[in-house]
Design a protein around this motif. Sequence first.
Motif, PDB file in Angstrom:
ATOM      1  N   UNK A  25       0.805  -1.269  -0.068  1.00 43.92           N
ATOM      2  CA  UNK A  25       0.095  -0.042   0.086  1.00 43.92           C
ATOM      3  C   UNK A  25       0.801   1.539   0.044  1.00 43.92           C
ATOM      4  N   UNK A  26       2.052   1.058   0.627  1.00 38.86           N
ATOM      5  CA  UNK A  26       3.167   2.313   0.494  1.00 38.86           C
ATOM      6  C   UNK A  26       3.906   2.110  -0.724  1.00 38.86           C
ATOM      7  N   UNK A  27       3.319   1.385  -1.586  1.00 41.00           N
ATOM      8  CA  UNK A  27       4.113   1.477  -3.152  1.00 41.00           C
ATOM      9  C   UNK A  27       5.524   0.807  -3.034  1.00 41.00           C
ATOM     10  N   UNK A  28       5.814   0.069  -2.015  1.00 43.48           N
ATOM     11  CA  UNK A  28       7.079  -0.787  -2.130  1.00 43.48           C
ATOM     12  C   UNK A  28       6.799  -2.120  -2.571  1.00 43.48           C
ATOM     13  N   UNK A  29       7.142  -2.502  -3.830  1.00 44.63           N
ATOM     14  CA  UNK A  29       6.758  -3.948  -4.089  1.00 44.63           C
ATOM     15  C   UNK A  29       7.843  -4.496  -4.695  1.00 44.63           C
ATOM     16  N   UNK A  30       9.021  -4.070  -4.679  1.00 43.94           N
ATOM     17  CA  UNK A  30      10.210  -4.684  -5.031  1.00 43.94           C
ATOM     18  C   UNK A  30      10.510  -6.233  -4.526  1.00 43.94           C
ATOM     19  N   UNK A  31      10.014  -6.267  -3.206  1.00 41.53           N
ATOM     20  CA  UNK A  31      10.483  -7.598  -2.873  1.00 41.53           C
ATOM     21  C   UNK A  31       9.489  -8.880  -3.650  1.00 41.53           C
ATOM     22  N   UNK A  32       8.500  -8.376  -4.214  1.00 40.18           N
ATOM     23  CA  UNK A  32       7.611  -9.331  -4.953  1.00 40.18           C
ATOM     24  C   UNK A  32       8.439 -10.079  -6.048  1.00 40.18           C
TER      25      UNK A  32
END
Lengths: 149, 851
Positions: free
Chosen positions: B339-346
């Motif tokens: 939700x905080x737009x941190x999606x790199x971990x995906x």
Amino acid sequence: MHGITEAGIALANTSSPAAALKLLLHYCYSILKPDLAALYLFPVKKQSGSLKLDSFKGYEPEQKVLSAEEEGIRFILDSRESTCLLQKKESPFSSLLLTPSMHSAIAAPLTTVSGRKGILFLNYMHPYRFSFHHIEQMENLIKLTGMEE
Amino acid sequence: MLHYLPLWLYLLDFAILAVLLVFLFLTFGVKRRIHRKIKTAFERGESIPPLSKRMLLFYSDYMEKLSRTYGRNIPLLTGLDELWLTKFKIRPTRRNMLRLLKYVPGKFLFDVLTGVLAQPRLTKEFTRWIETSGEFMILKRIALSGNGRPFDGKKAARFFKDDMDTLIEMAADPLWQCRYFAFSILVHEPSSRGDQVLKDAFHDSHRENRQILINSYQSDDRTFVYRQLLDCFLNDPVFEVRKHAKIRIDREFQDLYTVQPEDLSPVQKLHLIELLHTGSSNDENIGISFLESGNRELELYASRYLSKTGTLSRLLKTAEPGDSENFNRSHALLKNAVLANCTNFLKEITQTENPGSLLLASRFLQDAGSRLLITPLLEKAVILYRENHNSPVIRELYTNALLCACRRGNDKVLLEVSRELSEQKYSQEVQSLLLPELPERGDAIFIPVLLDFLKDPEYSSEEDLHNALIRFPVSPLVPEMLTMIQSSSGTYPEAIKKRALRILGALDTGCGLQHILENLPLLSLKEAKEFTGMFAHNTPESFDERALLLLSSRDAAIRSRLIAALPEDHKKQFVPVLLAALQDSDPEVRKACVWALSDYGDSTVLKKCSLLLNDPVEAVRKETATALCLSGGDSGISLVEAVLFDTTSSVPVKKAIISGLGKAGTPKAFTLLTKKLIKECELPTELEAALVTFDSDTQIGMLFKLLDSAPLPVQPILQGVLESLGPKAEKEAVKILQQKTTVLRNHATEVLEKSGFINRTVRQLGHRDPAERLAAAQMLSLIGTEKAYRGLITAAKDPVEKIRITVIKAVEHLNTREGKELLEELKNDPNRNVRRYTLWALERAEAKEMD
């Protein structure tokens, strides 16, 4: 039946709960003919602790206050069932006998939607002095006051 | 002697002389040129033309001479001063220093100072210059000249050791550059006056000044210094200041550093997060606690930090659904990061086969994250599903992956979806999941697959398929549908043609009308009614004309379906035709007319329809009754009622009406049926069958009430209805019993007895779950019949106290010999409460014997 009818009419015309209880005591005494009839009530707005003798007919009970934690009393209050003791003996219901001279007893809880009010006791000097019919009549009279037993 | 010197010597001398002469000549020439240029510029009032740097530096002395000649600051005007400064910075010399001080003291005073500090032998000269220059507030001028540039404060403190008072005054100067200069020196010069000034400087208005104190202030009072640093770290609005404060705390005050994140204000927490260390597990825990704080801003900062530390990736990689508590926590944390737009971990999902990781990713990728990850996700999900489609985790993963693909996937992944759709053709679960989600942008991919499904008689998810197809662009579908409908018999079964017809009708093209109308007989009357909605939405212009033509055609099936499909707002013009068709020879046509005219609502029309209550065909009579009740409103009901209670109406007519009322299922129909039953009790079998269709709680409750007041001959019929209603009637019966004082109690218990409810409940007394057994015991006690109590007694040895007590009460009610034997046994029950109840029951039993 006549007594029950009269009781029903009288109770139906009563608006005050206190007056209804007094009438209940009166009619139980007159119809079921115990040697002792006693009404023990919780203090107003309380449903635990001790029951105080409110009124009686016939022989005077020895104890003016009964503890709600006493085994037999507690059973009646928790189970909401009318309970009887046909003869004096070692029993959890010995406390239903309110004086040493009594030998048999019936007791019924008095409950309304707002909670427990107290217990109505009938004591007899002789053992086996009542039958199940007495118990049913007592329960019916209690129902006429609008209380549940 | 001279003639004895060798020739080469002469030549050499000559050469040197020549070079010298040339040099002198050139120098003279250059000087003349320079002079001319400068002179011309001054005469014209123009600026001096640019001269080469080498020339300027080489002829520095000449430039100084010209300055004196013309009384102008030629080094400044030509930029020679900058060249002198550059030289001075490289190698501070007395000559350049004096030049700078003479020609540009204000501009380069600070630079001169730094040169002097680096080259102590210039100190004397510079000091002398300061003393003799007559410059006012020289220190301030130096500070302004420096403009906040860093310098060696320690050396400067030695140089200005006699000027501390001046520096202390400068610490309160309104200009930050002066304060900066002063602080830079005073931090190296311990004195009580200076120290007080420095302490206040932690709150200086300029960030550079605060930073001096943060980096360099020293005191014996460590606690004070730490508190100031902490205050700067948590509260200073400038990031650089906070950063320097934290660096110094980490370096020198670790022993004092104790910050409880929960005690911080939101802004302080943000400042704390920014400077958490990536290698610290304590800081990582703080980051995680902020990620689940519920504050979006904090979560954003925390996400970025935890992304840097690799925590988010680790949470995803190690997710294990078997450990539900940790799994759910990981999910919640990662969701906040998404939700905080941190999606790199995906992107970790490309490196793992862990179902837990893939499941979490599949939940997030439906709305966020890189679309490129959807393809590997789907591929892995499909493989796992093939291996183990019974696992709830795998099923959810599979479902989510398909949804991701449909919602956000590219064409490549949509092809995968269509392959999977075909693979799972007969799985209703997958079809009902996928078909509504197929994106329109994939029409070229999905339409061929869906058409294949449409043509397959074994395919069962018809409704979903229909809805999916009508969402796609019309043009590829219309020709296909027409071909299917028009195909010769044998090519496609009727059921397939019906599908195609429904789709064609729903496609709303405005063309193909004649085909639709002529093929309506593929549908039942009820199905044809669906087309009413379709035509109402967009009735083609030619509809009325075509419809009239077909209504007068010879084919009864077409006429009947067409009548059923007439749109509401077009009916008016067809009413005369419909009224005439009430006498059509085909019963299907008459049925369709009744429905169409009942919908129309006119009382005269309804009355004409009601004549069909006496139709010779039973099905027509039934449909007429149903139509009048359902669609005819109060007028329709009245008409039906009149015929039902008319003593001259024949039995078949009444039977059909009763059946029709049952099908109508409305409250008014129910009222009519019960009225018929109570009042006349005619056709009891039919009435019973019709009443069974009314299964709402209200209606069942009314049946119970009727049971109590009904005449004796009617009661068995009502009992039969209630028995047939099965669980619904049982549910209502239990509700009645729960009211305790009710006259319907006996009826309720009778229903429960006859329906087998009591037997089933008695069997529940053997359930392995004590809660189920207790519920069964309490239910049997509530029912309170002898059968219920007898069943209850079987639980006398149940390990649950409450159940045994319920049994005792039941035994007390029954008052049998076996019951008394049981009570005698229970007198020795290990549970005290049970023993009390047993004694209670025994007393009462004994009292009963005295009756």
